[in-house]
Structure formats: C-alpha cells, structure tokens
Motif scaffolding. Sequence first.
Motif, short mmCIF file in Angstrom:
data_model
loop_
_atom_site.label_atom_id
_atom_site.label_comp_id
_atom_site.label_asym_id
_atom_site.label_seq_id
_atom_site.Cartn_x
_atom_site.Cartn_y
_atom_site.Cartn_z
N TYR A 152 0.82 -1.20 0.00
CA TYR A 152 0.00 0.00 0.00
C TYR A 152 0.86 1.26 0.00
N SER A 154 -1.03 -3.44 12.39
CA SER A 154 -2.12 -3.11 13.32
C SER A 154 -3.48 -3.27 12.63
N LEU A 155 -3.48 -3.29 11.30
CA LEU A 155 -4.75 -3.33 10.57
C LEU A 155 -5.26 -4.75 10.32
N GLY A 156 -4.37 -5.62 9.93
CA GLY A 156 -4.83 -6.95 9.52
C GLY A 156 -3.77 -8.02 9.69
N PRO A 157 -3.72 -8.95 8.73
CA PRO A 157 -2.72 -10.03 8.85
C PRO A 157 -1.30 -9.49 8.72
N ASP A 158 -0.33 -10.34 8.97
CA ASP A 158 1.08 -9.92 8.85
C ASP A 158 1.30 -9.26 7.50
N ARG A 159 2.07 -8.17 7.54
CA ARG A 159 2.27 -7.37 6.32
C ARG A 159 3.62 -7.74 5.69
N LYS A 160 3.62 -7.80 4.36
CA LYS A 160 4.85 -8.11 3.63
C LYS A 160 5.64 -6.84 3.38
#
Lengths: 277, 105
Positions: B28, B67-73
């Motif tokens: 993002y 903090s928003l969702g699943p683990d971020r790449k």
Amino acid sequence: MTKRDKLLLGSAAFLAVLVIATAVLVGLSAQSRPKSAAELLLSGGIILLCVLSVVFVFLTKIRRNKYEKKLNPEYYEVYETIRDAVGRFQLPAHSKKEILSDVLDLLLSAQSDGKPVSAAVPDAAAFAENILAVYSSRRSRVLQSLLDGAIAFLLFIVCISAVLWLEDVSAGLFRQRIDYGMLIFLAVVSFVLVPVLRYLMLRRSAWLYILPILTGIVFVAAAELARRFFYQFEFTRTLLDGSVVMIPGAAALAFYLLVVAVLMLAKAFIRKQALRA
Amino acid sequence: MTNDTQLLKGLLEGCILKILSRQESYGYQIVELLLSAGIETNEATVYPILARLQKQNALRVVKRPSSLGPDRKYYFLTEAGEAALTDFYATWTQISAAVGGILED
C-alpha cells in the motif's frame, strides 16, 4: 451476510432438501418390499452428505475470519470476488493463503485511508486474472484444465457405475451399463461445461446459473431431434439406445483409479513447473 | 495519465524497483509513493507487479505484524533486483533520449 452469501447458502440448502426429499420418496415408494443393508446405507449416506454439504459451504465460502470482518460491505464484495477466484486457481494452498493475506492487507490499508474501493480496485475480476497470470502461464492453465476434465470424466464413470450397482446390488458392479448418450454428456460436462463455468464464476456472470440448465435442455433436445429425424441410421440408434459396460472387471477399475492418480501427479508437476518458471 | 496504458505498466516496474532501492516498503505504501509522484495507479495494478518481481527473485520479503490486519509483507531489493534496476536505467535513458529527440523536432 452479503446477498451472495445468502444466495450460496440458500442454494446449498435447497439442493440438499431436494436430494433428501428424493431419497425419502424413493424409500417410501418401495415400502412394500424389505430394504437391503446396502440400500439403507446408501440412503443414510446421501442424507448425511447433503447435510454436510451445507455445513461445508458455510465453513468454506461464508464464514469470515477476524480480518475479513473488518472490511466494509463494498470492500468485502471486492475481496469476495478475488477470494473466490483465487480459490479456483491451480496453486498450492499456502500460495493461495499468501495471496489472500496480501490482498486483505492492501484492501484494509486502502479502506482505513478512506479511499473508495473503485479507486483501489477498479475491476476485481481483472485484478484476480492479473494475479493468476503471475503464477501460471496460459499454456499450463489449459493443460491443467484438460487434466481436470479427464480426472472428472473417469471419476464420473466410476461413481455412476457404483450408484447403478447400489440400486441393484444383485447385478454386480462389473455388469453395470452406461448409455453412450450419458457418456457423451459426461464428456461435455467434464471438458467444456466445467471450465466455462469456472470462467463465468470469476466474472460473476448470470450465465453461470443459466448455462448448466441450458446445456441439459440442448442435450435432451438434440437427442430427441436425432431420434425424430435420423433414427434410420444405425449410428444414431447406437448413440441413443446403446450402452456399454465401462468397468468390466476389477482390473479395469484398478486401471481407472491408477490413471486418475497419474493424472493428479501430472497436474501437480505442471503446477510446480509453472510456479518455478 | 491513465493507469491502463501498456507504457505505464512497463515503467511502473522500474519505478517500484527504484522506490525499493531507497527504502524497504509494503504494497500500500508503494502505491501511495507512486501516487504522490504523480503516477496514477492503484493497488490492483501494483500488487501483480510486486508478485511477479518477487517470483523473479528481484525482491525479498519479510513479514511483520500489522495493526490493521494479517502480517504485512515488506519488500526489499535483492542483487537480482539491483541488476534489473540497472538494466531499466540503461533502457530508460536510451528510450527517453530517443523519444525526447523525436518530440523536440
């Protein structure tokens, strides 16, 4: 629950009720004669499968995880389209999970920034197709689809022979005959209808619901027209009224199952090659 | 500038490599950096490019909690990615000089 969820669950429940009602009606109509253990087992198995199918649809297609619940209805609709498309990709489960996790992160980030969903993902189906193109070539997808068709065709033959046998156990599994017309219909379903329906599912086209019924109608109409106008030809008579024993013995059954196993291995190999490329 | 031109899609790959050569980033954030640079794009365009670059081993990935969702790449440039960026520079310099020459005529 979205409209699509309600439609999915409703369709699954409707189908299950129809099949259970049919099984019960068949049981009631044959009330006069005693039932064999195999018949009772078949009826019980069918009813159990029907109930489990509704539970399966709920668990795999409708239930949301804690992150999916954070998406607002507009974002969730886009996510759902991508999730359904990714679910049908010929990819290992961990790759699918990874893709969906990435997509979820992207969508949640865009949503929390107050971005309209149309700005983040203008066309969900095209997005899914672009992701699929990264992981497999068109050639490998066509090959896998053909292998899927062959696997489905062989399993249809085994299952139909088994059902016919269970209807009349005394005749023996290896004497069950399948109509030529039915074999052609199974081939059409396995190699043409299923791949087309997969594409329509991705596009969420209304044809998805119309095409299976239309295919059935066209097939029956073609058979009746052939009976009316071309019945004088032996070929037509054989096609319309002929039947064949598709599993003539234990060796044939073992061969079918072996071929299915080999085709599945071939599919896994092609999938791996496509991922490496 | 619309985001569906083939030219832009080709250039996006080079721009993403350049962004990642400066700093590690996630999907993002990369989209936002491209938008702030004036390139009209979106998540649906950028994600398949990131997936393709990762598949080509041009990018390395580290997952971190979000903090928003699943683990971020988080994406990093690899040696192969640096080489691809160098190639892109060379091609871009050549093309932009040639196109610039024609447009100025």
